[in-house]
Design a protein around this motif. Sequence first.
Motif, mmCIF file in Angstrom:
data_model
loop_
_atom_site.group_PDB
_atom_site.id
_atom_site.type_symbol
_atom_site.label_atom_id
_atom_site.label_comp_id
_atom_site.label_asym_id
_atom_site.label_seq_id
_atom_site.Cartn_x
_atom_site.Cartn_y
_atom_site.Cartn_z
ATOM 1 N N ASN A 1 21.987 -6.742 37.619
ATOM 2 C CA ASN A 1 21.334 -6.505 38.816
ATOM 3 C C ASN A 1 20.943 -4.681 39.284
ATOM 4 O O ASN A 1 19.829 -4.787 40.388
ATOM 5 C CB ASN A 1 21.624 -6.625 40.523
ATOM 6 C CG ASN A 1 22.112 -8.322 40.760
ATOM 7 O OD1 ASN A 1 21.290 -9.107 40.206
ATOM 8 N ND2 ASN A 1 23.092 -8.673 40.704
ATOM 9 N N GLN A 2 21.510 -3.397 39.147
ATOM 10 C CA GLN A 2 21.056 -2.190 39.078
ATOM 11 C C GLN A 2 19.738 -2.530 38.647
ATOM 12 O O GLN A 2 19.468 -0.945 38.447
ATOM 13 C CB GLN A 2 21.654 -1.515 39.397
ATOM 14 C CG GLN A 2 22.705 -1.746 40.654
ATOM 15 C CD GLN A 2 24.183 -0.416 40.331
ATOM 16 O OE1 GLN A 2 24.673 -0.213 39.473
ATOM 17 N NE2 GLN A 2 24.545 -0.837 41.359
ATOM 18 N N LEU A 3 19.374 -2.582 37.409
ATOM 19 C CA LEU A 3 18.254 -2.586 36.046
ATOM 20 C C LEU A 3 16.958 -1.996 36.007
ATOM 21 O O LEU A 3 16.405 -2.871 37.375
ATOM 22 C CB LEU A 3 18.756 -3.635 35.088
ATOM 23 C CG LEU A 3 19.510 -3.480 34.035
ATOM 24 C CD1 LEU A 3 20.113 -4.899 33.220
ATOM 25 C CD2 LEU A 3 20.473 -2.496 33.931
ATOM 26 N N ARG A 4 16.650 -1.184 35.848
ATOM 27 C CA ARG A 4 15.198 -0.764 36.675
ATOM 28 C C ARG A 4 14.680 -0.223 34.901
ATOM 29 O O ARG A 4 15.333 0.021 34.354
ATOM 30 C CB ARG A 4 15.141 0.794 37.391
ATOM 31 C CG ARG A 4 15.255 0.282 38.911
ATOM 32 C CD ARG A 4 15.250 -0.685 39.369
ATOM 33 N NE ARG A 4 15.950 -1.227 41.018
ATOM 34 C CZ ARG A 4 16.145 -2.218 40.715
ATOM 35 N NH1 ARG A 4 16.988 -2.831 39.991
ATOM 36 N NH2 ARG A 4 16.626 -2.345 41.975
ATOM 37 N N LEU A 5 13.151 -0.307 34.557
ATOM 38 C CA LEU A 5 12.436 -0.109 33.727
ATOM 39 C C LEU A 5 12.671 1.233 33.534
ATOM 40 O O LEU A 5 13.257 2.365 34.454
ATOM 41 C CB LEU A 5 11.139 0.033 34.381
ATOM 42 C CG LEU A 5 11.144 -1.484 33.824
ATOM 43 C CD1 LEU A 5 8.366 -2.136 34.421
ATOM 44 C CD2 LEU A 5 10.876 -2.595 32.461
ATOM 45 N N THR A 6 12.446 1.986 32.262
ATOM 46 C CA THR A 6 12.677 3.205 31.783
ATOM 47 C C THR A 6 11.722 3.432 30.767
ATOM 48 O O THR A 6 10.972 2.388 29.989
ATOM 49 C CB THR A 6 14.175 3.666 30.883
ATOM 50 O OG1 THR A 6 14.297 4.673 31.026
ATOM 51 C CG2 THR A 6 14.419 2.649 29.764
ATOM 52 N N SER B 1 8.056 -5.192 30.895
ATOM 53 C CA SER B 1 6.603 -5.408 32.685
ATOM 54 C C SER B 1 5.545 -5.678 32.563
ATOM 55 O O SER B 1 4.841 -6.368 33.834
ATOM 56 C CB SER B 1 6.048 -3.630 33.002
ATOM 57 O OG SER B 1 5.111 -3.233 32.273
ATOM 58 N N ASP C 1 18.221 2.960 28.276
ATOM 59 C CA ASP C 1 18.962 4.265 28.694
ATOM 60 C C ASP C 1 20.524 4.904 28.196
ATOM 61 O O ASP C 1 20.449 6.078 27.874
ATOM 62 C CB ASP C 1 19.119 4.308 30.363
ATOM 63 C CG ASP C 1 18.179 3.700 31.148
ATOM 64 O OD1 ASP C 1 17.200 4.642 30.391
ATOM 65 O OD2 ASP C 1 18.094 2.934 31.941
ATOM 66 N N ASN D 1 14.892 -2.888 28.917
ATOM 67 C CA ASN D 1 13.924 -2.695 29.648
ATOM 68 C C ASN D 1 13.343 -1.640 29.832
ATOM 69 O O ASN D 1 13.386 -0.493 30.475
ATOM 70 C CB ASN D 1 15.657 -1.931 31.132
ATOM 71 C CG ASN D 1 16.311 -0.724 30.481
ATOM 72 O OD1 ASN D 1 16.449 -0.098 29.442
ATOM 73 N ND2 ASN D 1 16.552 0.286 31.247
ATOM 74 N N LYS E 1 17.126 -10.251 33.302
ATOM 75 C CA LYS E 1 17.980 -10.348 34.038
ATOM 76 C C LYS E 1 18.860 -11.081 34.026
ATOM 77 O O LYS E 1 20.325 -10.981 34.438
ATOM 78 C CB LYS E 1 17.619 -9.653 35.661
ATOM 79 C CG LYS E 1 17.556 -7.758 35.195
ATOM 80 C CD LYS E 1 17.134 -7.183 36.125
ATOM 81 C CE LYS E 1 17.638 -7.492 37.075
ATOM 82 N NZ LYS E 1 16.797 -6.017 38.789
ATOM 83 N N ASP F 1 13.145 -9.167 35.044
ATOM 84 C CA ASP F 1 13.616 -10.126 36.337
ATOM 85 C C ASP F 1 13.883 -11.201 35.496
ATOM 86 O O ASP F 1 14.792 -11.315 35.558
ATOM 87 C CB ASP F 1 12.128 -10.110 36.939
ATOM 88 C CG ASP F 1 11.996 -9.251 38.053
ATOM 89 O OD1 ASP F 1 12.989 -8.194 37.752
ATOM 90 O OD2 ASP F 1 11.093 -8.875 38.747
ATOM 91 N N THR G 1 21.716 -0.234 27.951
ATOM 92 C CA THR G 1 19.596 -0.787 27.995
ATOM 93 C C THR G 1 20.104 0.275 27.671
ATOM 94 O O THR G 1 20.192 0.544 26.958
ATOM 95 C CB THR G 1 19.667 -0.882 29.578
ATOM 96 O OG1 THR G 1 20.188 0.508 30.596
ATOM 97 C CG2 THR G 1 20.192 -1.755 30.604
#
Length: 261
Positions: free
Chosen positions: A157-162, A103, A138, A98, A116, A113, A136
């Motif tokens: 589903n909760q993963l976001r970019l870091t 991106s 993180d 991530n 995921k 996405d 991930t």
Amino acid sequence: MQFVYPTFLWGLLLVLIPLIIHLFYFRRYKTVYFSNVRFLKQLKEQTSAKRNIKHLLVLICRMAAVASLVIAFAVPFIPNDQQKENLGAKDVSIFIDNSFSMSAERDGLILIDQAKQNALDILSTYSDQDRFHIFTMDFEGKDQRWVSKEDAETRINQLRLTNRFKNLQNVFDRQHIMFDKGANDNNKSFVISDFQESFIYPSPPIDSMIDHVFIPVNGNKDQNVSVDSVYFDSPIQQLGQTNILYVLIRNHSDESINNIR
């Protein structure tokens, strides 16, 4: 040997039917009257043993026929080594890249996405009895435990970019720690990433005891350039004077790039 439908093996109790018929049917005697049995005694002694053997062979054949029919319905098979390894609950570790490089877009879909969705597709191939480790870049503390299939889906589903970054060696180290905690021989590792050069080099050794699967997600081929360095023409800046700033741009692709912004 194993069976596809082991419940059919209860049908082996049916082999008792020929045995019961044999025991009760041949105990019934028929009375036959003769005027003189003196000449039949020797014949009876000679044929009794043969008759018993014949009846026993018929009984065995009947029982074998019933047993064969039941086993055929149970569908026996001999599993190979790979199938033996897949028996029982499995420990599945899924790493999802991530980082900001995820991106990028491909066909209108952001790579994170797509990653995921790949992870969710992997989950769908396993049962509710299996355990999952989702983590991930993180390397969060909450991701240092095995979770259920439902919790794994929620975590994905909760993963976001870091902005954090780890390399492939760090990923393998974390997975080895988790597999050692699991104490399970059915270990499966998935790594979903765009596999940037900084992520995979230096290439770490792969543990042959763990089944590794690498799933690449790549964006559209862009002009891959970056700022290499920035510096002033003079180390001493003078007030009210023009200061020249140099910016060196590096081209990371194999093709020449002209007139870019």
